[in-house]
Design an enzyme around this catalytic site. Structure first.
Site, PDB file in Angstrom:
ATOM      1  N   ASP A  77      -1.356  31.337   4.729  1.00  0.00           N
ATOM      2  CA  ASP A  77       0.086  31.155   4.618  1.00  0.00           C
ATOM      3  C   ASP A  77       0.822  32.493   4.520  1.00  0.00           C
ATOM      4  OD1 ASP A  77      -0.453  28.463   4.588  1.00  0.00           O
ATOM      5  OD2 ASP A  77      -0.194  28.245   2.416  1.00  0.00           O
ATOM      6  N   ARG A  78       2.061  32.476   4.945  1.00  0.00           N
ATOM      7  CA  ARG A  78       2.886  33.683   4.927  1.00  0.00           C
ATOM      8  C   ARG A  78       2.985  34.288   3.534  1.00  0.00           C
ATOM      9  NH1 ARG A  78       9.125  34.036   7.242  1.00  0.00           N
ATOM     10  NH2 ARG A  78       9.463  36.246   6.803  1.00  0.00           N
TER      11      ARG A  78
END
Length: 317
Positions: free
Chosen positions: A138-139
């Site tokens: 995930d970012r």
């Protein structure tokens, strides 16, 4: 480009995502423009519409519409970003590159994101014939991210990830007391649409199987530091499973408890407390690989403050 062209996918590019195929084929065209072509269905594979994540097969016919190179609305990675990534490299060989991905940086561009890790790495390594993500995180998650430097290595890694043969461990701070030393979560997950059209995961018996084991490492008043072992690799798996058992990840703006998160802000925590601590795998070409990524300084500082003072926050539901 003067008109529509049709490209036949060669054997050596089999398995490549269509977005990466176009990025390399349409050199100089902004990534935002490429993703727009895909969304509109202007790019076709064997006559059909495809998503940016579609993987190509040898012999596929790719229809590419005319594109004006003057439409340059992309933003190249800054020297600062590339410098951070250079300093974050944990391992680099002729086949692999592993970095301790900084939080806040997406792994790839698209959907309003001008660039990500992979685009920055390609700019940092302009002579590299091949660079592609072996997996994604995930970012807002930091930690171990593996990039393949050869297509054969990428295929081997994809096979390992599909077969669950990659050992992935995360450090995660969750709300509340996990209780048992090891909390096993076997709960299938399905993709649903959230507010604003964003995708999120929801526990669903009809979804894809997913298993996460949470091992409590340290506990305080209202929080638990745990190690999460992934046995499957679903999107947002740790975050969705933590929410499912009533112990959401601290500072998770999608699956978390915004009210309870307020108690962590005075401690300096401004982002999701989730870190890909280690990854272990073995392929015939690479041999055994075991990489550890140190917990970032901002998260380490929060833990230090938590150990020194009790946390006062409302109970999580």
């Amino acid at each position: 480009m003067a008109g529509v062209t049709n490209e036949i996918v060669p054997e050596e590019l089999a398995g490549q995502r269509i977005d990466n195929f176009l990025i390399r084929h349409l050199k100089g065209v902004p990534k935002t423009r490429i993703y727009r072509l895909l969304r509109r269905g202007e790019v076709r594979v064997n006559g059909g519409r495809i998503k940016p994540t579609h993987r190509l097969n040898a012999g596929d016919r790719v229809r590419i519409p005319p594109v004006r190179l003057a439409e340059r609305d992309d933003i190249p990675p800054s020297q600062t970003v590339m410098g951070r990534l250079e300093n974050a490299i944990l391992l680099e060989t002729d086949r692999l590159l592993v970095i301790n991905k900084p939080s806040g940086l997406a792994v790839h561009g698209g959907s309003g994101i001008a660039y990500g890790v992979i685009e920055a790495l390609r700019q940092m390594r302009p002579k590299a014939a091949f660079l592609d993500l072996a997996h994604r995180i995930d970012r807002d998650t930091s930690g171990c991210l593996v990039v393949a430097k050869r297509r054969s290595t990428l295929r081997s890694l994809h096979s390992l990830f599909r077969d669950g043969a990659v050992d992935k461990q995360y450090l995660v701070l969750v709300h509340g007391d996990l209780g048992a030393k090891v909390r096993r979560v076997n709960a299938a997950l399905n993709v649903v649409s959230a507010k604003g059209g964003e995708r999120c995961m929801q526990v669903d018996r009809q979804g894809q199987k997913a298993r996460t084991d949470f091992t409590a490492l340290e506990q305080g008043s209202g929080w638990t530091l745990a190690r999460a072992n992934l046995y499957t690799g679903r999107m947002h798996q740790i975050r969705a499973h933590a929410q499912h058992i009533g112990h959401p990840v601290v500072m998770d703006n999608r699956y978390g408890n915004a009210e309870a998160d307020q108690a962590f802000r005075p401690l300096g925590l401004r982002r999701l407390f989730l870190h890909a601590e280690s990854i272990r795998f073995e392929t015939e070409a690479t041999g055994p690989v075991h990489i550890n990524a140190a917990l970032p300084e901002d998260l380490e500082a929060v833990l230090t403050r938590l150990r020194k003072q009790p946390l006062i926050q409302p109970e999580c539901n």
